[in-house]
Design an enzyme around this catalytic site. Structure first.
Site, PDB file in Angstrom:
ATOM      1  N   SER A 141      -1.497   2.808   0.679  1.00  0.00           N
ATOM      2  CA  SER A 141      -1.362   2.905   2.302  1.00  0.00           C
ATOM      3  C   SER A 141      -2.192   1.638   3.106  1.00  0.00           C
ATOM      4  CB  SER A 141      -1.954   4.086   2.817  1.00  0.00           C
ATOM      5  OG  SER A 141      -1.648   4.037   4.407  1.00  0.00           O
ATOM      6  N   TYR A 154      -8.030  10.974   3.594  1.00  0.00           N
ATOM      7  CA  TYR A 154      -7.148  10.608   3.540  1.00  0.00           C
ATOM      8  C   TYR A 154      -6.793   8.855   3.634  1.00  0.00           C
ATOM      9  CZ  TYR A 154      -2.382   8.440   4.136  1.00  0.00           C
ATOM     10  OH  TYR A 154      -0.953   7.876   3.826  1.00  0.00           O
TER      11      TYR A 154
END
Length: 248
Positions: A141, A154
């Site tokens: 990401s 995350y």
């Protein structure tokens, strides 16, 4: 000739979103695809039906990639169905956002188990069968370069994925197996829609900071996965390709 003719690929977390887009794109280029899902059998079956309806080859296989026996069973199913394995896309992932004051141990373990341990266990199982020219593609990401607030867990998982990508590129390189990561920016999927994330203040703020002026689509990531899976990327390993519309 199709870029991935006679190749076999596993895509984890492929019942919807980015994973589904990647599975369909790999199949369109000639790969036989194992569509993994954790809970959404209907979604995985729909992806398989779309692939086979277009003349491709695919099967759906349930499995929790954070469990070693299920990760191994997923790879075993690919070998049993198609006789070989050439490409692994580690796409399975979960996410949640919380401030440092409200995060929990349960949230930490859930995200690290799927997002990090899942990558390790599935790659471990797949690496027994990947040969020269094999490709492992980890979906990371862009959060690892923009560090959004309230994403400590995350972002931590995806930072680990970035590091693991580099380590495994070195470890598997002598066997001529390539390991790369794709780091998507904000991508609009069924998941972001269902969670109410699409159109939220945070979502719109990130889109506003994206030079190309729109959220990504699964197809934007899928085309990069096809490239990394193919011989066109034969000289790339250990790379992190940020696919974010210019967001940094």
């Amino acid at each position: 000739m199709s870029k991935l003719a006679n190749k076999v690929a596993i895509v984890t977390g492929a019942s919807k979103g980015i994973g589904a887009g990647i599975a369909k794109a790999l199949a369109a280029e000639g790969a036989a695809v194992v569509v993994n899902y954790a809970s959404s059998k209907a979604g995985a079956d729909a992806v398989v039906q779309e692939i086979t309806g277009a003349g491709g080859k695919a099967i759906a296989v349930q499995g929790d990639v954070s469990k070693a026996d299920q990760a191994q069973a997923l790879v075993d199913a690919a070998i049993q169905a198609f006789g070989r394995l050439d490409v692994l896309v580690n796409n399975s992932g979960v996410y949640a956002f919380s401030s440092i004051g409200t995060l929990t141990e349960e949230e930490y373990r859930r995200m690290f188990d799927v997002n990090v341990l899942g990558v390790l266990l599935t790659t471990q199982a797949a690496s027994k069968h990947l040969g020269e020219g094999g490709s492992v593609i980890n979906i990371s990401s862009a959060v690892t370069s923009i560090y959004p607030a309230e994403s400590a867990i995350y972002t931590g998982t995806k930072g680990a994925v970035d590091a693991i990508t580099g380590v495994l590129a070195n470890e598997l390189g002598p066997r001529k197996i390539r390991v790369n990561a794709i780091n998507p920016g904000i991508v609009e999927t069924e998941g972001t829609d269902a969670a109410g994330f699409t159109g939220s203040e945070f979502f719109d703020a990130i889109v506003a900071q994206t030079p190309l002026g729109r959220p990504g689509k699964p197809a934007d990531i899928a085309s990069i996965a096809v490239f990394l899976a193919s011989d066109d990327a034969r000289w790339l390993t250990g790379e992190k390709l940020t696919a974010s519309g210019g967001l940094r």
